[in-house]
Design a protein around this motif. Sequence first.
Motif, short mmCIF file in Angstrom:
data_model
loop_
_atom_site.label_atom_id
_atom_site.label_comp_id
_atom_site.label_asym_id
_atom_site.label_seq_id
_atom_site.Cartn_x
_atom_site.Cartn_y
_atom_site.Cartn_z
N GLN A 134 43.52 64.14 38.58
CA GLN A 134 43.71 64.38 40.02
C GLN A 134 42.89 63.41 40.86
O GLN A 134 43.23 63.12 42.01
CB GLN A 134 43.35 65.82 40.37
CG GLN A 134 44.32 66.85 39.80
CD GLN A 134 43.93 68.27 40.16
OE1 GLN A 134 42.73 68.58 40.30
NE2 GLN A 134 44.90 69.14 40.31
N LYS A 137 44.26 60.04 42.84
CA LYS A 137 44.95 59.98 44.12
C LYS A 137 44.32 58.93 45.02
O LYS A 137 43.12 58.93 45.27
CB LYS A 137 44.92 61.35 44.81
CG LYS A 137 45.75 61.39 46.08
CD LYS A 137 45.86 62.81 46.63
CE LYS A 137 46.79 62.85 47.85
NZ LYS A 137 46.95 64.22 48.38
N GLY A 138 45.15 58.00 45.47
CA GLY A 138 44.69 56.94 46.34
C GLY A 138 44.04 55.77 45.62
O GLY A 138 43.64 54.79 46.26
N LEU A 157 50.42 62.06 35.78
CA LEU A 157 50.27 62.36 37.21
C LEU A 157 51.01 63.65 37.56
O LEU A 157 50.49 64.49 38.31
CB LEU A 157 50.81 61.20 38.04
CG LEU A 157 49.99 59.91 38.03
CD1 LEU A 157 50.74 58.79 38.75
CD2 LEU A 157 48.62 60.11 38.68
N LEU A 162 50.53 65.27 40.86
CA LEU A 162 50.64 64.04 41.63
C LEU A 162 51.92 63.31 41.26
O LEU A 162 52.62 63.68 40.32
CB LEU A 162 49.44 63.13 41.37
CG LEU A 162 48.05 63.70 41.68
CD1 LEU A 162 46.97 62.70 41.25
CD2 LEU A 162 47.92 64.02 43.16
N SER A 163 52.22 62.25 42.01
CA SER A 163 53.37 61.40 41.70
C SER A 163 52.93 59.94 41.81
O SER A 163 51.81 59.64 42.23
CB SER A 163 54.51 61.67 42.68
OG SER A 163 54.15 61.27 43.99
N SER A 165 53.75 57.83 43.90
CA SER A 165 53.48 57.46 45.30
C SER A 165 52.07 57.85 45.74
O SER A 165 51.59 57.39 46.78
CB SER A 165 54.51 58.13 46.23
OG SER A 165 54.43 59.55 46.13
N ASP A 166 51.40 58.69 44.93
CA ASP A 166 50.04 59.10 45.27
C ASP A 166 48.98 58.10 44.80
O ASP A 166 47.80 58.24 45.13
CB ASP A 166 49.73 60.47 44.65
CG ASP A 166 50.49 61.60 45.33
OD1 ASP A 166 50.54 61.61 46.57
OD2 ASP A 166 51.04 62.45 44.60
N VAL A 167 49.41 57.12 43.99
CA VAL A 167 48.47 56.11 43.52
C VAL A 167 48.98 54.72 43.90
O VAL A 167 50.14 54.54 44.24
CB VAL A 167 48.27 56.19 41.98
CG1 VAL A 167 47.73 57.55 41.59
CG2 VAL A 167 49.56 55.89 41.24
#
Length: 340
Positions: A134, A137-138, A157, A162-163, A165-167
């Motif tokens: 987690q 993210k980012g 993810l 998460l997906s 698009s979150d990284v």
Amino acid sequence: MRRRLVPAALLLPLALLLTACGGNSAADTGGAVDGQGSLTLDVGDQKGGSEAILRAAGELKNLKYKIKWSTFTSGPPLLEAVNAKAVDIGGVGNTPPVFAAGAGSKITVVAAWHGTSKGDAILVPDKSKLTDTQDLKGKSVAVAQGSSANYQLVASLKKAGLSLSDVKVKYLQPADALAAFTSGKIDAWAVWDPYTSQVLQAKQGRVLTTGDGITNGLTFQVAAPSALKDPRKAAAVKDYLQRLRRAYTWVYSHEDEWAKVWAKETGLPDDVALAAVRRTYTTRVAVAVDPQLIASEQQIADTFTQLKLIPGKVDFGAFVDTRYNDGLPASTTAPRPSEG
């Protein structure tokens, strides 16, 4: 290996290693020819791959056909050669066939091995503050597009809520990703063995999470449909697969011997090769290409379709041939207990 950057000399051979990966490098079509007879089986390989393990296990003796080896840096270009009928059969990981099928390539999965996914890992630097998936993210994560690591990243993810698009995904081939990782230009790296073992043995990073229990741990031999329609080549493919299965079984009781051969073939340090062999090679079990396997690969295909990385729906079952399944266990068979 001391606490330092991996020598640049290691990057080239490491970029040529077996396992599922992405890339655009061409084949070396001047490979050696083994065996006797008038029939030639054109086999696609990756450095330190099928030819090396067959030779180490003594399985290239008494061939009734010739094998011409062509060496590729990765799975996708190998499958491009299969599609072009330049190669009759070759070995790849669990994701390149999905992308090839999505592109409408003429390929057929004819054999499979099931093993652990512990060598497929998301690595972070030793001093990283990240402790959980987690935490990505980012953050920036390097991965080879279309590789097994690509799917492992997506699945890891998703498990963490998460997906992609979150990284901040950085699509890099292994040599470039390794350089970025060791120089601190990325926060994490999704990759496979022996890169995982290289980073861990050099104490350059640690495992944030692995694909164990998340991905299916499958690897494949993929043939050209035209070769399977030729009775003589189809028979040679059967013999070749039997030899390859015996060679992988040989590894179980010859870890050190195979690690030394693999190190010599790839330029890996002996300790890295042995760690990778113990983590990855000694858990592979030949399994049937069955409905459960097809369903597992279909899930990967559907995932990449949803991400729009594959243009449309893929029917993975249309890209398999079960004629070489005789006597093999179901694909749901667990890896050998010796994996630890």
